[in-house]
Design an enzyme around this catalytic site. Sequence first.
Site, PDB file in Angstrom:
ATOM      1  N   ARG A  43      20.898  44.562  -4.393  1.00 30.98           N
ATOM      2  CA  ARG A  43      21.797  43.868  -5.307  1.00 30.98           C
ATOM      3  C   ARG A  43      23.129  44.584  -5.504  1.00 30.98           C
ATOM      4  O   ARG A  43      24.183  43.953  -5.495  1.00 30.98           O
ATOM      5  CB  ARG A  43      21.102  43.673  -6.660  1.00 30.98           C
ATOM      6  CG  ARG A  43      19.926  42.711  -6.587  1.00 30.98           C
ATOM      7  CD  ARG A  43      19.347  42.464  -7.954  1.00 30.98           C
ATOM      8  NE  ARG A  43      18.289  41.450  -7.894  1.00 30.98           N
ATOM      9  CZ  ARG A  43      17.645  41.009  -8.956  1.00 30.98           C
ATOM     10  NH1 ARG A  43      17.936  41.480 -10.154  1.00 30.98           N
ATOM     11  NH2 ARG A  43      16.709  40.092  -8.820  1.00 30.98           N
ATOM     12  N   ASP A 152      23.881  35.103 -23.442  1.00 31.97           N
ATOM     13  CA  ASP A 152      23.353  35.854 -22.306  1.00 31.97           C
ATOM     14  C   ASP A 152      24.292  37.022 -22.047  1.00 31.97           C
ATOM     15  O   ASP A 152      25.489  36.955 -22.360  1.00 31.97           O
ATOM     16  CB  ASP A 152      23.252  34.966 -21.058  1.00 31.97           C
ATOM     17  CG  ASP A 152      22.295  35.546 -20.017  1.00 31.97           C
ATOM     18  OD1 ASP A 152      21.134  35.108 -19.973  1.00 31.97           O
ATOM     19  OD2 ASP A 152      22.716  36.440 -19.256  1.00 31.97           O
TER      20      ASP A 152
END
Length: 279
Positions: A43, A152
């Site tokens: 990632r 979020d």
Amino acid sequence: MTNSITLSAPDYTDADFQLLQSIARTQAGICLPATKKALVYSRVSRRVREMQLSSFREYLAFTTSPAGTVEMEKLICALTTNVTGFFREVNHFDHLRTVVMPELAPALRKGKRGRIWSAACSTGQEPWSIAMTVAGSFPEIGNYDFRILATDINSDVVARAASATYAPDELEGIPEKDRTSFLKLYDGAYRFSETLQRLPVFKVLNLNAAWPFHGSFSVIFCRNVVIYFDDETREALWKRLAERIEPGGFLYVGHSERVANAKLCGLVSIAPTIYQKEA
């Protein structure tokens, strides 16, 4: 045209991973066990390449510097997972419709302030599912003091959620009656109706930092989040969330989660993954 930099495994050392573990824990409360080392490489290496830097060491030096504030947010976003779906864990929405709304609707008519928090909204399927459930149960909800707070840590997914727009293949899980009532097709994509769009408010928020709002909630959805935290961070978050639930209100957690210190938080387990705040 700039040539991309190819990173090989030696550019990612144990020291790099240990620093990433520390950053994830400090910045977002995320626990990265040693088993995640390869996943983290996969990632984060994308960010290193996009920054056109030659090594993880160089990337992390920049990210932790005063000039790296924006990139730090992107790094945390790269380390988080956004798996979601409409009406995921449908028992929560059934409970919201059959237990919460029959009590909340009359209270709203009498002037009560109503708030529901989607505490890890990802790309928006959860808060929009909440909105459809509430509006389906109480069609005149827009006339009252009711809002859904959707937050979020990842600013990209919050922006995506706020767009209220989804491709046809993303609508799985939405009942046909809700598709007909709340969604319209525009240029090959579906967008939630303006009436429904008045219900949620989308904000970027780190659950393990300060919360820049006040007041309590009738319901908090905090699902499939604490599985990424260590025990200390997890229990501290449950306590903070419980303090924001009004007496008699509810907390919905993920299918693999539980509030270990429920009694200390003033919560009672009334069903698997559903807790009620003591009155």
